[in-house]
Design a protein around this motif. Structure first.
Motif, PDB file in Angstrom:
ATOM      1  N   ALA A  28      36.975   2.891  65.641  1.00  0.00           N
ATOM      2  CA  ALA A  28      36.868   4.051  64.892  1.00  0.00           C
ATOM      3  C   ALA A  28      35.498   4.797  64.688  1.00  0.00           C
ATOM      4  O   ALA A  28      35.298   5.591  64.533  1.00  0.00           O
ATOM      5  N   GLU A  31      35.229   7.148  67.261  1.00  0.00           N
ATOM      6  CA  GLU A  31      35.689   8.620  66.983  1.00  0.00           C
ATOM      7  C   GLU A  31      35.132   9.340  65.855  1.00  0.00           C
ATOM      8  O   GLU A  31      34.895  10.467  65.886  1.00  0.00           O
ATOM      9  N   PHE A  32      34.380   8.371  64.877  1.00  0.00           N
ATOM     10  CA  PHE A  32      33.906   8.858  63.530  1.00  0.00           C
ATOM     11  C   PHE A  32      32.926  10.127  64.287  1.00  0.00           C
ATOM     12  O   PHE A  32      32.640  11.028  63.720  1.00  0.00           O
ATOM     13  N   ASN A  35      33.790  12.970  66.018  1.00  0.00           N
ATOM     14  CA  ASN A  35      35.018  14.149  65.026  1.00  0.00           C
ATOM     15  C   ASN A  35      34.204  15.101  64.746  1.00  0.00           C
ATOM     16  O   ASN A  35      32.869  15.264  64.300  1.00  0.00           O
ATOM     17  N   THR A  58      34.792   0.401  53.378  1.00  0.00           N
ATOM     18  CA  THR A  58      36.011   1.228  53.982  1.00  0.00           C
ATOM     19  C   THR A  58      37.069   0.028  53.994  1.00  0.00           C
ATOM     20  O   THR A  58      38.284   0.370  53.637  1.00  0.00           O
ATOM     21  N   HIS A  84      36.933  11.516  47.350  1.00  0.00           N
ATOM     22  CA  HIS A  84      36.810  12.491  48.437  1.00  0.00           C
ATOM     23  C   HIS A  84      36.837  14.047  47.601  1.00  0.00           C
ATOM     24  O   HIS A  84      35.924  15.047  47.923  1.00  0.00           O
ATOM     25  N   TYR A 100      41.375  14.824  57.619  1.00  0.00           N
ATOM     26  CA  TYR A 100      42.127  13.568  56.883  1.00  0.00           C
ATOM     27  C   TYR A 100      43.058  12.818  57.900  1.00  0.00           C
ATOM     28  O   TYR A 100      43.340  11.571  58.038  1.00  0.00           O
ATOM     29  N   ASP A 102      43.222  12.914  60.886  1.00  0.00           N
ATOM     30  CA  ASP A 102      42.506  12.251  62.251  1.00  0.00           C
ATOM     31  C   ASP A 102      42.164  10.870  61.734  1.00  0.00           C
ATOM     32  O   ASP A 102      42.333   9.876  62.474  1.00  0.00           O
ATOM     33  N   VAL A 103      41.554  10.367  60.625  1.00  0.00           N
ATOM     34  CA  VAL A 103      41.206   9.269  60.283  1.00  0.00           C
ATOM     35  C   VAL A 103      42.475   8.472  60.051  1.00  0.00           C
ATOM     36  O   VAL A 103      42.590   7.344  60.413  1.00  0.00           O
ATOM     37  N   MET A 106      43.661   7.385  63.307  1.00  0.00           N
ATOM     38  CA  MET A 106      42.967   6.469  63.951  1.00  0.00           C
ATOM     39  C   MET A 106      43.442   5.027  63.262  1.00  0.00           C
ATOM     40  O   MET A 106      43.492   4.091  64.169  1.00  0.00           O
TER      41      MET A 106
END
Length: 254
Positions: A28, A31-32, A35, A58, A84, A100, A102-103, A106
């Motif tokens: 993650a 990818e974070f 992104n 998280t 958020h 959202y 995408d996360v 993941m």
């Protein structure tokens, strides 16, 4: 009272093991950084300021959802929603729905990849179980246009990777922060772990090798767990000020 995630679910096994969780967030973290919506993570400043603290923050929310009774899990998800919304209000913009998704994607994908790398191949019904758990999380977060089944998820995941990732200035800066907070050797270990776990397209965007140097060590590490040497290994390679956080990730008997 009924739990949000059934006690027999493979999701509890995955998210009750520090090894698989750390691999999930190795993937993650890659990818974070890539992104196209990573600027949202920079808006609050928390991620670049202390990536490890953000990771464990998280993780705590994810685990609270996985191991809680339904009402407690719903409250945790609502807290995430409120956080958020607060950020959106301060910035005067809305976080894109695709960000959202995408996360969420993941979490599904790396849950599968990490378990299969460290344990065994998942059965088809187990993959569907993982998808369904996180689909319910997505619905409670009011995320739009979610896939309705696992096959649709795989198609959408491929599309998101192809269209929503970009190696830009935020990517480069975030990797500088990873190195700063981890130190050279742990940073190298993060990169090798990312090569192990992320899709090929992510490796290519980050200009990482196709084969990880630590790939041959996976079998050795699995053996070390049988004789409990893995704890010593993790103590040696992970930051000392996070030892208790890492130890607390093991929740296998809950």
């Amino acid at each position: 009272m009924k739990h949000f995630v059934d006690k027999n679910s493979i999701v509890r096994e995955i998210w009750g093991n520090s090894d698989t969780i750390l691999l999930i967030f190795a993937g993650a973290s890659a990818e974070f950084a890539l992104n196209k919506a990573v600027d949202w993570l920079y808006f609050t400043g928390r991620l670049p300021k202390d990536p490890l603290d953000r990771l464990f923050s998280t993780v705590s929310y994810a685990r609270q959802i996985v191991f809680s009774e339904k009402e407690s899990a719903y409250k945790a998800i609502e807290t995430i929603n409120n956080i958020h919304h607060s950020v959106e209000k301060k910035r005067g913009q809305s976080i894109p729905d695709w960000a959202y998704r995408d996360v969420l994607f993941m979490l599904i994908d790396y849950s599968i990849r990490s378990f299969e790398l460290l344990e065994r191949q998942l059965e088809t019904h187990e993959r569907h179980d993982i998808f369904n758990v996180f689909l319910e999380v997505g619905k409670r977060m009011y995320i739009k246009d979610l896939p309705q089944d696992y096959e649709a998820f795989k198609h959408m995941r491929h599309h998101h990777i192809k269209h929503h990732l970009y190696n830009g200035e935020f990517t480069k800066d975030l990797y500088k922060q990873y190195r700063k907070h981890l130190g050279f050797m742990r940073y190298r270990l993060l990169l090798e772990s990312q090569i192990l776990i992320v899709p090929k397209a992510v490796c290519q965007l980050l200009e990482l090798r196709n084969v990880s140097l630590i790939s041959p060590l996976i079998s050795v590490y699995k053996l070390s767990r049988l004789i409990h040497l893995d704890r010593l290994l993790k103590a040696m390679i992970l930051p000392s000020n996070y030892k208790e956080d890492i130890k607390s990730l093991n929740h296998l008997n809950s």
